[in-house]
Each structure stands twice: as C-alpha cells, then as structure tokens.
Design an enzyme around this catalytic site. Structure first.
Site, PDB file in Angstrom:
ATOM      1  N   LYS A  11     -53.098  28.613  77.526  1.00 35.79           N
ATOM      2  CA  LYS A  11     -52.662  27.503  76.677  1.00 35.79           C
ATOM      3  C   LYS A  11     -51.141  27.482  76.504  1.00 35.79           C
ATOM      4  CE  LYS A  11     -57.062  27.458  74.189  1.00 35.79           C
ATOM      5  NZ  LYS A  11     -57.693  27.558  72.850  1.00 35.79           N
ATOM      6  N   TYR A  51     -62.495  18.498  75.149  1.00 37.10           N
ATOM      7  CA  TYR A  51     -62.888  18.895  73.786  1.00 37.10           C
ATOM      8  C   TYR A  51     -63.741  17.826  73.123  1.00 37.10           C
ATOM      9  CZ  TYR A  51     -59.446  22.709  73.995  1.00 37.10           C
ATOM     10  OH  TYR A  51     -58.739  23.841  74.329  1.00 37.10           O
ATOM     11  N   ASN A 114     -54.456  30.224  70.250  1.00 44.01           N
ATOM     12  CA  ASN A 114     -55.112  31.493  70.591  1.00 44.01           C
ATOM     13  C   ASN A 114     -55.050  31.829  72.075  1.00 44.01           C
ATOM     14  OD1 ASN A 114     -57.052  29.774  71.608  1.00 44.01           O
ATOM     15  ND2 ASN A 114     -58.627  30.332  70.138  1.00 44.01           N
ATOM     16  N   HIS A 117     -58.338  29.852  77.134  1.00 47.69           N
ATOM     17  CA  HIS A 117     -59.661  29.222  77.090  1.00 47.69           C
ATOM     18  C   HIS A 117     -60.447  29.731  78.292  1.00 47.69           C
ATOM     19  CE1 HIS A 117     -62.843  26.195  77.237  1.00 47.69           C
ATOM     20  NE2 HIS A 117     -62.587  26.139  78.535  1.00 47.69           N
ATOM     21  N   GLU A 128     -65.802  22.117  84.078  1.00 49.93           N
ATOM     22  CA  GLU A 128     -64.370  22.291  83.799  1.00 49.93           C
ATOM     23  C   GLU A 128     -63.579  22.466  85.083  1.00 49.93           C
ATOM     24  OE1 GLU A 128     -64.762  23.979  79.257  1.00 49.93           O
ATOM     25  OE2 GLU A 128     -64.393  25.455  80.846  1.00 49.93           O
TER      26      GLU A 128
END
Length: 134
Positions: A11, A51, A114, A117, A128
């Site tokens: 990320k 998402y 965080n 992913h 994905e």
C-alpha cells in the site's frame, strides 16, 4: 500440495516509508516466488471494485483517500500454500492485534495504513489478479 498464486499489494504507506525491499525480502525468505510485479497509481473506480464489500462503510472515503495518496506495488506471488502463508506473515489487519515478527506487527502503526493487502482465498486471488494484471 500444488503451487498456488495470490495477489499481494504493498500500500501507499509501505512505498512512502521505503519498506518495499524489506517486505519483498520477507516474501522471498519464506520461499515464495514473485512472478509479476508493477508499481501503479490506483483511482477511485478500481478501488470501488476492489473494496466493494466496504463501499457503504463510513470510513470508505478515507480509505479511498489513503489508497490514492501514492503508488502501490502490485504483485503475483506463487508457492505452496501461499495464500495462508502470506496471510500469516502479513499479520492481522488491526495493527494492535498483529503479532511481532509479522509485517504489520513490525511495521504498521495504524489499522488504516497497514502496509499490505493479500487475497484471502483462491477465488479472491484469481479475481484480484485479473483486476490488477488483466
């Protein structure tokens, strides 16, 4: 057990903090192979798709702002039991629950930002990978 493949995304906070190499080293140290990798800038339409399960949550606009704040590194990672294995080395989503020795446990300092992913199932992984690699 046959080789699996999964989708892993570093990320914007991971990229911004200069942790790409350290995270990739952990993936490779585990014995997994990165078979495709690219740096890309995400936009709101792809994030709404990625998402979709979170789109109606009150924090979704902040998630979009964060995920569009800088480039991400998209990867296809392969190996035996790679989906479960990657989820173990990533650590729990909530940074305060992530165990020391995991990527999030060692490097994350908020749950929103965080670092990484990873797909949670073979079906999600294929969707994905198709979404981000065509």
């Amino acid at each position: 057990m046959e080789r699996e493949r999964t989708y892993i995304m570093l990320k914007p906070d991971c990229v911004r903090r200069g942790l790409i190499g350290r995270v990739i080293a952990r993936i490779e140290d585990k014995g997994y192979q990165i078979t495709a990798m690219k740096m890309m800038q995400l936009d709101e339409p792809i994030l709404r798709e990625h998402y979709a399960h979170l789109a109606d949550k009150p924090f979704f606009p902040n998630l979009v702002n964060f995920m569009t704040s800088g480039p991400v590194v998209a990867m296809i990672v392969e190996g035996e039991n790679v989906i479960v294995g990657m989820r173990k080395i990533m650590g729990k989503t909530a940074f305060e629950d992530a165990e020391p020795g995991t990527i999030r446990g060692d490097f994350a300092n908020t749950t929103t930002e965080n670092l990484i992913h990873g797909s949670d199932s073979p079906e999600t992984a294929e969707a994905e990978i198709k979404r981000f690699f065509g």
